[in-house]
Design an enzyme around this catalytic site. Sequence first.
Site, PDB file in Angstrom:
ATOM      1  N   SER A  60       1.813  -9.736  -0.764  1.00  0.00           N
ATOM      2  CA  SER A  60       1.189  -8.259  -0.889  1.00  0.00           C
ATOM      3  C   SER A  60       1.838  -7.721   0.684  1.00  0.00           C
ATOM      4  O   SER A  60       1.916  -6.487   0.616  1.00  0.00           O
ATOM      5  CB  SER A  60      -0.167  -8.159  -0.809  1.00  0.00           C
ATOM      6  OG  SER A  60      -1.037  -8.968  -0.055  1.00  0.00           O
ATOM      7  N   LYS A  66       0.870  -1.401  -0.014  1.00  0.00           N
ATOM      8  CA  LYS A  66       0.193  -0.143   0.106  1.00  0.00           C
ATOM      9  C   LYS A  66       0.922   1.166   0.119  1.00  0.00           C
ATOM     10  O   LYS A  66       0.341   2.350  -0.536  1.00  0.00           O
ATOM     11  CB  LYS A  66      -0.955  -0.050   1.185  1.00  0.00           C
ATOM     12  CG  LYS A  66      -2.097  -0.987   0.792  1.00  0.00           C
ATOM     13  CD  LYS A  66      -3.078  -0.603   1.973  1.00  0.00           C
ATOM     14  CE  LYS A  66      -4.265  -1.586   1.576  1.00  0.00           C
ATOM     15  NZ  LYS A  66      -4.317  -2.922   1.775  1.00  0.00           N
ATOM     16  N   GLU A  89      -9.654   7.588   3.448  1.00  0.00           N
ATOM     17  CA  GLU A  89     -10.637   6.558   3.919  1.00  0.00           C
ATOM     18  C   GLU A  89      -9.938   5.256   4.327  1.00  0.00           C
ATOM     19  O   GLU A  89      -8.814   4.917   3.602  1.00  0.00           O
ATOM     20  CB  GLU A  89     -12.059   6.301   3.263  1.00  0.00           C
ATOM     21  CG  GLU A  89     -11.576   4.993   2.355  1.00  0.00           C
ATOM     22  CD  GLU A  89     -10.831   5.374   1.264  1.00  0.00           C
ATOM     23  OE1 GLU A  89      -9.806   4.185   1.105  1.00  0.00           O
ATOM     24  OE2 GLU A  89     -10.565   6.236   0.556  1.00  0.00           O
TER      25      GLU A  89
END
Length: 416
Positions: free
Chosen positions: A390, A103, A125
């Site tokens: 990930s 991310k 968010e």
Amino acid sequence: MTNEDHEALFESLLNGSLPDDEGRFGPFGGRYVPETLMPAIDRLTAGVHRYLPDAQFQQELQSELKSWVGRPTALTHAPRLSDRWGAEVWFKREDLAHTGAHKINNTIGQALLAKALGAQRIVAETGAGQHGVASAAACARVGLPCTVYMGEIDVARQAPNVDRMHRLGAEVVPVTSGDRTLRSAIDEAIRDWVSDPKGNYYLLGSAIGPHPYPYLVRELQAVIGREARTQLLERTGLPDAAFACVGGGSNAIGLFHGFLADRSTALFGVEAGGRGVELGQNSATLASGRPGVLHGTHTMLLYDDDGQIQETHSVSAGLDYPGVGPEHALLQLVGRVEYVTASDDEALAALDECCSLEGILPALESAHALAGAKQWAAANRGKRILVGMSGRGDKDMPILADYPVNRSKGSVDAAA
Ligand SMILES: *Cc1c(COP(=O)(O)O)cnc(C)c1O
């Protein structure tokens, strides 16, 4: 549509003419937003086209990716898992990136873009909190204040991530309207954004939403696949298959992009099969959804016969989203990527196997990619397989406490 139509669409994607000016990936994508949002979207689109190709912007981004995020992330051979599966297994280690997942590639890129655009403040968010943490970290790094909207229910169940965001200097606003989870948090963040489209920058966390977000996030995550391809060619060769988990689809689209033109590499997106195939029990948007519009984009969604978006379930909070990025919907339509599912139990088993055989605790999300790879390896012996790792699983320890390692049934080690 005929096979030739599909092939033409795929060629357009490969040569960069998709998404088109309206942000369409063939029948998917676009910008289904109220008029009030258009000035902000236009401003962002102009910024993306101006800064992403800009040499100075890229130099700054590459420098941050290297010295702050820790790129390139490692490519790790997994010899014991390879033996067990009868395959040659490699991991692309986004779990080693700063803040523990892919991310951060997106948040640092968008934070730098916000700065270049002259924004005064960032709104974001978050659902499970991982994107909120990565946003807070990136905003601190570039020196912009950060407000994170988070559903009240998520605030309660993700307390450690809320603390982490506070430590990193972000303001966390609990959202008490709507479903009080990610969906209403997105609505609130957008409302805040439009109130001052010049001063605010909306930092979206996955390859979803109205154009240009799916394109922007993919471009920022494509570093995963580019690096992995180069690293594999240096050490062994192109993979026969690559696997990535799919929630909104950002780590998967980032991994896949490096290999789209390599037709000898089969690509698999692994969605959360949850507890079963019934609506509400999983988060398998592409495997069992239907086309529709959510959060400004036309894509595949999970909704019931009355058109109501479904609550989703997955043991992994990061895969728990009823939609998916529009580019994945196109890749499924044209047949370049196959989307499969792994259940909660399969993901948990793959997580245990990876821990005890390779000394790596994967995120529950990433464990779905492992489980998908394992299923495929069982039917395709002796193949080279790339798995997108990930993120790391430390954040999942509270959930894993409900699933103790069952040594008596034979740990994976004992069974070896
Ligand atoms: C958030 C998250 C995901 C899911 O998001 P995508 O946009 O589908 O990549 C997957 N893995 C980890 C570790 C995450 O934190």
